[in-house]
Design a protein around this motif. Structure first.
Motif, mmCIF file in Angstrom:
data_model
loop_
_atom_site.group_PDB
_atom_site.id
_atom_site.type_symbol
_atom_site.label_atom_id
_atom_site.label_comp_id
_atom_site.label_asym_id
_atom_site.label_seq_id
_atom_site.Cartn_x
_atom_site.Cartn_y
_atom_site.Cartn_z
ATOM 1 N N GLY A 141 13.490 -25.552 0.402
ATOM 2 C CA GLY A 141 15.239 -26.313 -0.057
ATOM 3 C C GLY A 141 15.923 -25.893 -0.419
ATOM 4 O O GLY A 141 17.721 -26.178 -0.721
ATOM 5 N N ASP A 142 16.098 -23.972 -0.340
ATOM 6 C CA ASP A 142 16.344 -23.063 -0.818
ATOM 7 C C ASP A 142 16.813 -22.250 -0.272
ATOM 8 O O ASP A 142 16.347 -21.450 0.224
ATOM 9 C CB ASP A 142 16.384 -22.617 -2.600
ATOM 10 N N GLU A 143 17.793 -21.907 0.602
ATOM 11 C CA GLU A 143 18.232 -21.276 1.241
ATOM 12 C C GLU A 143 18.138 -19.914 1.782
ATOM 13 O O GLU A 143 17.637 -19.059 2.515
ATOM 14 C CB GLU A 143 19.825 -21.112 2.348
ATOM 15 N N LYS A 144 18.345 -19.239 0.743
ATOM 16 C CA LYS A 144 18.415 -17.815 -0.089
ATOM 17 C C LYS A 144 17.546 -18.013 -0.268
ATOM 18 O O LYS A 144 16.136 -16.231 0.411
ATOM 19 C CB LYS A 144 19.125 -17.392 -0.630
ATOM 20 N N THR A 145 15.810 -18.494 -0.961
ATOM 21 C CA THR A 145 15.042 -17.968 -1.238
ATOM 22 C C THR A 145 14.078 -18.165 0.035
ATOM 23 O O THR A 145 12.703 -17.356 0.469
ATOM 24 C CB THR A 145 14.579 -19.129 -2.761
ATOM 25 N N LEU A 146 15.064 -18.933 1.082
ATOM 26 C CA LEU A 146 13.389 -19.056 2.073
ATOM 27 C C LEU A 146 13.759 -17.692 3.001
ATOM 28 O O LEU A 146 13.080 -17.330 3.654
ATOM 29 C CB LEU A 146 14.279 -20.361 2.947
ATOM 30 N N ARG A 147 15.298 -17.306 2.932
ATOM 31 C CA ARG A 147 14.970 -15.971 3.730
ATOM 32 C C ARG A 147 14.644 -14.654 3.068
ATOM 33 O O ARG A 147 14.438 -14.281 3.874
ATOM 34 C CB ARG A 147 16.933 -15.853 3.159
ATOM 35 N N ASP A 148 14.200 -14.942 1.599
ATOM 36 C CA ASP A 148 13.596 -13.708 0.776
ATOM 37 C C ASP A 148 12.710 -14.039 1.008
ATOM 38 O O ASP A 148 11.876 -13.024 2.130
ATOM 39 C CB ASP A 148 13.683 -14.493 -0.123
ATOM 40 N N LEU A 149 11.574 -14.995 1.516
ATOM 41 C CA LEU A 149 9.930 -15.049 1.940
ATOM 42 C C LEU A 149 9.907 -14.991 3.828
ATOM 43 O O LEU A 149 9.153 -13.904 4.057
ATOM 44 C CB LEU A 149 10.385 -16.157 2.156
ATOM 45 N N GLN A 150 10.905 -15.122 3.989
ATOM 46 C CA GLN A 150 10.876 -14.594 5.403
ATOM 47 C C GLN A 150 11.273 -13.616 5.674
ATOM 48 O O GLN A 150 9.916 -12.504 6.037
ATOM 49 C CB GLN A 150 12.597 -15.620 6.382
ATOM 50 N N GLY A 151 11.659 -12.474 4.597
ATOM 51 C CA GLY A 151 11.645 -11.173 5.398
ATOM 52 C C GLY A 151 10.613 -10.746 4.619
ATOM 53 O O GLY A 151 10.141 -9.784 5.408
ATOM 54 N N ILE A 152 10.377 -10.930 3.541
ATOM 55 C CA ILE A 152 9.125 -10.788 2.974
ATOM 56 C C ILE A 152 7.838 -10.467 4.085
ATOM 57 O O ILE A 152 6.945 -9.539 4.106
ATOM 58 C CB ILE A 152 8.146 -10.691 1.082
ATOM 59 N N PHE B 93 0.790 -29.604 -5.069
ATOM 60 C CA PHE B 93 1.776 -28.614 -5.971
ATOM 61 C C PHE B 93 1.860 -29.540 -6.915
ATOM 62 O O PHE B 93 1.825 -29.645 -8.132
ATOM 63 C CB PHE B 93 3.478 -29.220 -5.186
ATOM 64 N N ARG B 94 1.292 -31.093 -6.272
ATOM 65 C CA ARG B 94 1.054 -32.048 -8.206
ATOM 66 C C ARG B 94 -0.089 -31.274 -9.333
ATOM 67 O O ARG B 94 0.405 -31.213 -10.211
ATOM 68 C CB ARG B 94 0.713 -33.597 -7.817
ATOM 69 N N LEU B 95 -1.163 -30.771 -8.428
ATOM 70 C CA LEU B 95 -1.698 -30.176 -9.548
ATOM 71 C C LEU B 95 -1.778 -28.606 -10.241
ATOM 72 O O LEU B 95 -1.688 -29.511 -11.220
ATOM 73 C CB LEU B 95 -3.394 -30.142 -8.422
ATOM 74 N N LEU B 96 -0.500 -27.863 -9.378
ATOM 75 C CA LEU B 96 -0.526 -27.280 -9.828
ATOM 76 C C LEU B 96 0.795 -27.373 -11.061
ATOM 77 O O LEU B 96 1.608 -26.542 -11.435
ATOM 78 C CB LEU B 96 0.498 -25.818 -9.082
ATOM 79 N N GLY B 97 1.315 -28.213 -10.783
ATOM 80 C CA GLY B 97 3.024 -28.786 -11.613
ATOM 81 C C GLY B 97 4.188 -28.395 -11.145
ATOM 82 O O GLY B 97 5.260 -27.419 -11.648
ATOM 83 N N LEU B 98 4.222 -28.174 -9.893
ATOM 84 C CA LEU B 98 4.799 -27.452 -9.304
ATOM 85 C C LEU B 98 5.998 -28.724 -8.312
ATOM 86 O O LEU B 98 5.053 -29.595 -8.019
ATOM 87 C CB LEU B 98 4.861 -26.634 -7.939
ATOM 88 N N THR B 99 7.477 -28.242 -8.206
ATOM 89 C CA THR B 99 8.252 -29.336 -8.054
ATOM 90 C C THR B 99 9.518 -28.439 -6.451
ATOM 91 O O THR B 99 9.949 -27.487 -7.254
ATOM 92 C CB THR B 99 9.297 -29.259 -8.788
ATOM 93 N N PRO B 100 8.364 -28.283 -5.668
ATOM 94 C CA PRO B 100 9.937 -28.042 -4.236
ATOM 95 C C PRO B 100 11.266 -27.307 -4.756
ATOM 96 O O PRO B 100 12.019 -28.353 -5.384
ATOM 97 C CB PRO B 100 9.776 -29.078 -2.608
ATOM 98 N N ILE B 101 11.238 -26.300 -4.741
ATOM 99 C CA ILE B 101 12.804 -25.858 -4.920
ATOM 100 C C ILE B 101 13.643 -26.459 -4.016
ATOM 101 O O ILE B 101 13.057 -26.109 -3.060
ATOM 102 C CB ILE B 101 12.422 -24.220 -4.523
ATOM 103 N N GLY B 102 14.434 -26.288 -4.388
ATOM 104 C CA GLY B 102 15.955 -27.051 -4.044
ATOM 105 C C GLY B 102 16.374 -28.458 -3.861
ATOM 106 O O GLY B 102 17.385 -28.922 -2.749
ATOM 107 N N VAL B 103 15.087 -29.026 -4.451
ATOM 108 C CA VAL B 103 14.895 -30.190 -3.451
ATOM 109 C C VAL B 103 15.467 -30.901 -4.949
ATOM 110 O O VAL B 103 14.909 -31.382 -5.818
ATOM 111 C CB VAL B 103 13.585 -30.722 -3.140
ATOM 112 N N PRO B 104 16.702 -31.653 -4.417
ATOM 113 C CA PRO B 104 17.375 -33.264 -5.719
ATOM 114 C C PRO B 104 16.450 -33.284 -5.961
ATOM 115 O O PRO B 104 15.507 -34.319 -5.047
ATOM 116 C CB PRO B 104 18.486 -33.528 -4.896
ATOM 117 N N THR B 105 15.710 -33.718 -6.996
ATOM 118 C CA THR B 105 14.506 -35.493 -8.064
ATOM 119 C C THR B 105 14.386 -36.224 -7.070
ATOM 120 O O THR B 105 14.054 -37.426 -7.300
ATOM 121 C CB THR B 105 15.004 -35.563 -9.278
#
Length: 349
Positions: free
Chosen positions: A126-137, A159-171
Motif C-alpha cells: 500500500g506504500d509505493e515508495k516502500t514497495l519500490r525499496d523492497l523491489q530494489g533490495i 500479521f495479526r499475531l505479530l501486531g502488524l497493520t499493512p503499510i499505507g492501507v487506510p483503516t
C-alpha cells in the motif's frame, strides 16, 4: 558476488525489515551489537501481546532456504537461548517459501512464523515508495527477482499475531472482521447475534456503495415475517447489475443461518416467502457456515425454476474469498457471480 558485498546487502535487508516492521506497528527490541556480526541466535525481538518473539533474518542469493536450514534456525532459537525463553520465533527471508514448505513448517514447527518475500510484498504494497525499496533490495540480493511475488497466500493471521497493520492501507479499507474471526464464531443459536452482526459489518465493508439503505431486522408490512438484513441495490455493474436487470431485484435480502448443520429445505421455503417480484424484492442470499444440504439446494433451484425467485447460498468460506478479493483490489462480487453461474447451470428442465 564478493563476500563483503553479500554481507552489506544482507545487513541492508535486515535494517530494511526492522524499519518496515516498525512502520507496520511492531514494537522492536534491537539486540546489543546489532550490525557487527555477533551471532545471538536471533537478530532482534518483536514484543507482542502474546509475548516476545525472536526474529532471525536470512538472505540467499542463488537458492531458497532449505527445510534443513529452517529447522536449524528454529531449533537454535528455541533450544539454544540462555537469556530468553520464546514461545514463538519469526524467520524473515528474501526468498519465497513454497506452499509445500509452509505446510511442512506448520505441521513440524508450529511455533515458527515465516515472512518470505511474498509476505513482505503484501505488508508494504500500500506504500509505493516502500514497495519500490523492497523491489530494489530483493533484486540486489537475487538478480531477476523482485518484480512481483509468485505465491499469493494470505498473511492476515500472521500479521495479526505479530501486531502488524499493512503499510499505507487506510483503516477504513481494512475488514472489520478477518476471516479467522468469522470462522471462530461457534455455530448454534446462542451465537446467532454475533454471527449476524459480524456478517452484516463484513457485507457493508465489501459492498457499501453498491448496496445502500441497509436495514437490519426488517419487519414486513403484515408483521408476520422479519428479514435479517435488507439492502437497496444501487449498482450499475457486475453481479448486482445482473440482479437488477435479470432478476428484478432492486432490494436484496440477506438471511443469516448460524446452524451447526447444513441448511435444510424448510428454511429455504421460509426464505422464499419473503420474495416478491412486484415489490422488486426477488433475491435472497443465505449465509451459513456449511451452506445448503442436498434438499435445500433442490428447493432453491425449484424456487428459481418455478417462480423466478433467486435464493443464493454462500458459506463463511465464500465470504473469506470475497474479503481476500477486496484486499487484493479485485471485485468481491466475482465470487457471487461464480456461485450464480454454478446454480444456473444446474437448473433442471
Amino acid at each position: 558476488m564478493r563476500v563483503s558485498e553479500r554481507f552489506s546487502l544482507a545487513a541492508n535487508f535486515e535494517s530494511f525489515c526492522i524499519e518496515v516492521l516498525k512502520m507496520a506497528g511492531a514494537s522492536i527490541t534491537e539486540i546489543e551489537g546489532f550490525g557487527n556480526g555477533r551471532d545471538q541466535g536471533y537478530d532482534f525481538i518483536i514484543n507482542t501481546e502474546r509475548g516476545a518473539i525472536a526474529v532471525e533474518v536470512k538472505t540467499r542469493s542463488k537458492h531458497n532456504l532449505s527445510y534443513r536450514e529452517i529447522r536449524s534456525i528454529y531449533e537454535r532459537i528455541h533450544n539454544g537461548s540462555e537469556v530468553h525463553s520464546f514461545k514463538y520465533s519469526l524467520l524473515i527471508t528474501n526468498t519465497e517459501v513454497t506452499d509445500s514448505q509452509f505446510e511442512e513448517i506448520r505441521r513440524e514447527m508450529p511455533h515458527l512464523i515465516v515472512l518470505d518475500a511474498g509476505s513482505l510484498w503484501e505488508l508494504v504494497a500500500g506504500d509505493e515508495k516502500t514497495l519500490r525499496d523492497l523491489q530494489g533490495i530483493l533484486s540486489n540480493l537475487n538478480p531477476f527477482t523482485g518484480n512481483s511475488p509468485t505465491t499469493h497466500r494470505s498473511n492476515e493471521v500472521t500479521f495479526r499475531l505479530l501486531g502488524l497493520t499493512p503499510i499505507g492501507v487506510p483503516t477504513d479499507l481494512l475488514p472489520p472482521f478477518l476471516c479467522n474471526d468469522l470462522k471462530a464464531i461457534p455455530s448454534g443459536q446462542p451465537n446467532s447475534s454475533n454471527f449476524e452482526n459480524a456478517l452484516t459489518e463484513t457485507l457493508k465493508f465489501l459492498f457499501d456503495g453498491e448496496l445502500t439503505a441497509w436495514s437490519f431486522q426488517q419487519r414486513t408490512d403484515t408483521g408476520m415475517s422479519i428479514n435479517d438484513l435488507l439492502a437497496r441495490n444501487n449498482s450499475s455493474q457486475g453481479f448486482w447489475k445482473t440482479l437488477r436487470e435479470h432478476f428484478e431485484s432492486v432490494y436484496v435480502i440477506f438471511e443469516f443461518k448460524n446452524y451447526s448443520n447444513a441448511v435444510a429445505q424448510s428454511q429455504v421455503y421460509s426464505t422464499e416467502r419473503y420474495l416478491y417480484r412486484s415489490a422488486l424484492r426477488n433475491t435472497a442470499i443465505i449465509i451459513s457456515p456449511k451452506g445448503l444440504n442436498e434438499n435445500g439446494q433442490k428447493a432453491a433451484r425449484g424456487a428459481l425454476r418455478e417462480h423466478g425467485k433467486l435464493i443464493l447460498s454462500i458459506t463463511v468460506d465464500d465470504v473469506c474469498k470475497m474479503i481476500a478479493a477486496k484486499l487484493n483490489g479485485d471485485d468481491p462480487s466475482i465470487v457471487l457471480s461464480e456461485l450464480l453461474d454454478t446454480m444456473l447451470m444446474k437448473i433442471e428442465r
